[in-house]
Design an enzyme around this catalytic site. Sequence first.
Site, PDB file in Angstrom:
ATOM      1  N   LYS A 192       0.869  -1.186   0.000  1.00 59.69           N
ATOM      2  CA  LYS A 192       0.000   0.000   0.000  1.00 59.69           C
ATOM      3  C   LYS A 192       0.900   1.229   0.000  1.00 59.69           C
ATOM      4  O   LYS A 192       0.802   2.124   0.851  1.00 59.69           O
ATOM      5  CB  LYS A 192      -0.931   0.003   1.201  1.00 59.69           C
ATOM      6  N   ASP A 224      -5.263  -3.965  -2.061  1.00 59.42           N
ATOM      7  CA  ASP A 224      -6.689  -4.070  -2.336  1.00 59.42           C
ATOM      8  C   ASP A 224      -6.938  -4.446  -3.789  1.00 59.42           C
ATOM      9  O   ASP A 224      -7.759  -5.306  -4.095  1.00 59.42           O
ATOM     10  CB  ASP A 224      -7.405  -2.767  -1.982  1.00 59.42           C
ATOM     11  N   ASP A 252      -4.439 -16.922   1.486  1.00 55.27           N
ATOM     12  CA  ASP A 252      -5.681 -17.674   1.621  1.00 55.27           C
ATOM     13  C   ASP A 252      -6.626 -17.395   0.454  1.00 55.27           C
ATOM     14  O   ASP A 252      -7.348 -18.294   0.001  1.00 55.27           O
ATOM     15  CB  ASP A 252      -6.366 -17.337   2.943  1.00 55.27           C
TER      16      ASP A 252
END
Length: 360
Positions: A192, A224, A252
Site C-alpha cells: 500500500k 486491495d 488464503d
Amino acid sequence: MSYDIVTIDGDGIGPEVCQASIAVLREACGSDRLNFIACEGGALHYQRSGQVLPDDTLAACRSAHAMLHGAAGLPGVTYPDGTEVGNDLHLRLRFKLDLFANVRPIRLLRGVQCPLKDWQPGQIDYVIVRENTEGLYASRGGGVRLRDELATDTLVVTRKGVERVARFAFNLSRQRQGAPRDGQRRVTVCDKANILNSYAFFRAVCTEVAQTYADVAIDYAYADAITVHMIKKPDFYDVIVAENMFGDIISDLGAGTVGGLGVASSAELGEHHGLFQGAHGSAPDIAGQDAASPVATMLSAALMLRWLGERHADAALLGDAKRIETAVEEVLAQGLVVPADQGGKARCSEFTQAVLHQLR
C-alpha cells in the site's frame, strides 16, 4: 545421506494428516533415507503441560534437517489476552529459527474444480512469498492495550528484512518457467505504497533489489487491487512478494481460487531451517473421524523434499518430491477417491492408500 525430520502432529486433524504424509514419505523415499523424530507441541500439549513449544522440541528442531507439522489450535485454548495458544507454536518456531520466507504455491491441480469460471489446470500456477518475521506481526506480544480503551500494534519494516525476502522471491522466479499467460519471469510487489510510508519503503527496497535481476521483470500491485487481479487474471502472476499481514491474507485468497486450504501447501524457510505444513487449520470438529483431507500436508511434505534436495544437491530427493506431487494429483484427477473438501466422501485413510498405491 539420511535426513532427520522432526514431526509435530499437533492438534485436531493434525495427527491424522501428519501420519498420512509420513506414510507417503516412507513409500516414496524408502525406509532408510528419512529419520522421523516425533516431538510434542501445540494447544493440547499446552493444556497438559503449560508449554506450547517445549524446550526439547525446540532443541530437536534446531538440530534437524527439516520439520513437518500437522496442525495446531483448539477452540477456547487461549492466553489471558485472548490470542490463540495453538498459533503460537509455529509463530515461536518462526521467530526463534528466523523462518523469514513463507512460501505458498498457488497451483490448480488436475481433478480439482476451479471456483473461477473457465480456468483450467496449468493456467493458474504462481507462488506467494510472504515476509514472515516483520510487518504487522512484529508486534506479536509487544502491542499496547490500555484500560480496555485503546489498543495499538506497530508495523515494522527493515531494510534487511525486505532485501532478503525480495532476493528470495527473485531467485525463486529464476527457478520457475514464468507466468502461464506469457512465460515472463515476474515478481509482483504487493503493498500500500500509495498510503503508508512503511509500504512505500517496502516497495523502494524491492525495486533496488530488482536492479540486480535483469532477467526477471518487476511489477507492482496495491493490496486491495491485487485481490481483484488474482480473481480476474491469475495467469498473469509468477511470484508475488508481500509484507507479513498482506501476505497472510492474499495467500488464503489464492488458495481459494484453486480449491481451498485443503489443497494448499506451505513452507516457512530461513537460511538454515525449514518448517512444512498444510495451510489449513486443525478442524477440531472432524478430528478423529478419519474425515480430513491429507492433500495439503502431503504436498507440503513434497515441498520439504524439494527444499532438502536443493540444499544438499540430492537429485534422488528432488525426484521423490516430484513423484509425490504427481501421485497426489493423479489420484485427484482419476476422481475415484475424492476428499470431502473437494465434494467427495473419501476418508483420510482411503486417500492415503490411493496415493501409496499410485506411488507403487
